[in-house]
Design a protein around this motif. Structure first.
Motif, short mmCIF file in Angstrom:
data_model
loop_
_atom_site.label_atom_id
_atom_site.label_comp_id
_atom_site.label_asym_id
_atom_site.label_seq_id
_atom_site.Cartn_x
_atom_site.Cartn_y
_atom_site.Cartn_z
N GLY A 1 0.82 -1.22 0.00
CA GLY A 1 0.00 0.00 0.00
C GLY A 1 0.84 1.26 0.00
N LYS A 2 1.91 1.26 0.77
CA LYS A 2 2.81 2.41 0.80
C LYS A 2 3.55 2.54 -0.54
N MET A 3 3.90 1.40 -1.14
CA MET A 3 4.57 1.46 -2.45
C MET A 3 3.65 2.08 -3.51
N VAL A 4 2.38 1.66 -3.51
CA VAL A 4 1.42 2.21 -4.48
C VAL A 4 1.30 3.73 -4.31
N LEU A 5 1.28 4.18 -3.07
CA LEU A 5 1.12 5.62 -2.79
C LEU A 5 2.45 6.35 -2.66
N LYS A 6 3.54 5.63 -2.92
CA LYS A 6 4.89 6.21 -2.97
C LYS A 6 5.31 6.87 -1.66
N VAL A 7 5.12 6.14 -0.57
CA VAL A 7 5.65 6.59 0.72
C VAL A 7 6.56 5.52 1.27
N LYS A 8 7.49 5.91 2.14
CA LYS A 8 8.48 4.97 2.66
C LYS A 8 8.61 5.09 4.17
N VAL A 9 8.89 3.97 4.80
CA VAL A 9 9.20 3.92 6.23
C VAL A 9 10.71 3.92 6.35
N LEU A 10 11.25 4.88 7.12
CA LEU A 10 12.70 4.99 7.27
C LEU A 10 13.09 5.15 8.72
N ASP A 11 14.33 4.81 9.02
CA ASP A 11 14.90 5.06 10.34
C ASP A 11 14.94 6.57 10.55
N ALA A 12 14.42 7.05 11.66
CA ALA A 12 14.33 8.48 11.93
C ALA A 12 15.69 9.14 12.12
N LYS A 13 16.70 8.38 12.47
CA LYS A 13 18.02 8.95 12.73
C LYS A 13 18.91 8.95 11.50
N THR A 14 18.83 7.89 10.68
CA THR A 14 19.76 7.75 9.56
C THR A 14 19.13 7.92 8.19
N GLY A 15 17.82 7.76 8.09
CA GLY A 15 17.15 7.82 6.79
C GLY A 15 17.27 6.51 6.02
N SER A 16 17.81 5.48 6.65
CA SER A 16 17.94 4.17 6.02
C SER A 16 16.67 3.36 6.24
N ALA A 17 16.60 2.21 5.56
CA ALA A 17 15.49 1.28 5.79
C ALA A 17 15.52 0.86 7.26
N PRO A 18 14.35 0.61 7.83
CA PRO A 18 14.33 0.17 9.23
C PRO A 18 14.97 -1.21 9.39
N THR A 19 15.56 -1.43 10.55
CA THR A 19 16.16 -2.73 10.85
C THR A 19 15.06 -3.72 11.21
N ILE A 20 15.43 -4.98 11.31
CA ILE A 20 14.46 -6.00 11.74
C ILE A 20 13.94 -5.65 13.13
N ARG A 21 14.85 -5.24 14.01
CA ARG A 21 14.45 -4.88 15.38
C ARG A 21 13.44 -3.73 15.37
N GLN A 22 13.74 -2.68 14.61
CA GLN A 22 12.82 -1.54 14.52
C GLN A 22 11.47 -1.99 13.95
N SER A 23 11.51 -2.85 12.96
CA SER A 23 10.28 -3.31 12.32
C SER A 23 9.42 -4.13 13.27
N ILE A 24 10.05 -4.97 14.08
CA ILE A 24 9.30 -5.74 15.07
C ILE A 24 8.68 -4.81 16.11
N ILE A 25 9.46 -3.85 16.58
CA ILE A 25 8.95 -2.88 17.55
C ILE A 25 7.80 -2.08 16.93
N ARG A 26 7.96 -1.68 15.68
CA ARG A 26 6.91 -0.90 15.00
C ARG A 26 5.63 -1.72 14.88
N TYR A 27 5.76 -3.00 14.55
CA TYR A 27 4.58 -3.85 14.41
C TYR A 27 3.87 -4.01 15.76
N ILE A 28 4.63 -4.28 16.81
CA ILE A 28 4.05 -4.37 18.16
C ILE A 28 3.42 -3.03 18.54
N GLY A 29 4.07 -1.96 18.12
CA GLY A 29 3.56 -0.62 18.39
C GLY A 29 2.20 -0.35 17.77
N TYR A 30 1.86 -1.06 16.70
CA TYR A 30 0.52 -0.93 16.13
C TYR A 30 -0.55 -1.26 17.17
#
Length: 148
Positions: free
Chosen positions: A71-100
């Protein structure tokens, strides 16, 4: 620029519809018509795998390898690490999912937080230290990343 509530909500609708298009036929194939009228919350092991594990794993893999769900790809948005601008790590992604789940519990307040946050972060983003950005005019408008 940071992606606001509307475009993020739109992406989640697309993701939900795609997920349902995959999971519903699989559940019907395995359990038949009885699945839809069953009184049990969980019908069996395949119900758990298809309804809970598959979405978790696929979402995390999309965030880590594509920085976006379909859905984000279709709408051309990206999830990035807030500090580096890189793709989120597995750890960040797991925390983000739990954060939902944390974000939805108090009447969705954690998702609505995007409406007034300066970086358009929901609670799940704050927990995982991620931001969602939206490209502007064939490029990305400058976004401030906290480099340490």
């Amino acid at each position: 620029m940071y992606a606001g509530f509307g475009i993020r909500f739109g992406a989640s609708i697309i993701d939900t519809l795609l997920l349902l298009a995959v999971t519903f036929p699989l559940l019907h194939l395995i359990y038949g018509k009885g699945y839809w009228t069953a009184e049990d919350t969980v019908v069996g092991i395949f119900d758990v795998l298809i309804s809970y594990v598959l979405p978790l794993i696929s979402t995390i893999l999309f965030w880590v390898y594509k920085s976006a769900t379909p859905g984000k790809m279709v709408l051309k948005v990206k999830v990035l690490d807030a500090k580096t601008g890189s793709a989120p790590t597995i750890r960040q992604s797991i925390i983000r999912y739990i954060g939902y789940y944390v974000s939805i519990l108090p009447l969705g307040l954690g998702f609505l937080w995007v409406l007034w946050d300066t970086k358009k972060q929901g609670w799940h983003d704050k927990m995982a230290s991620t931001v969602v950005i939206r490209p502007k005019n064939k490029g990305v408008e400058p976004v401030r990343f906290d480099k340490k």
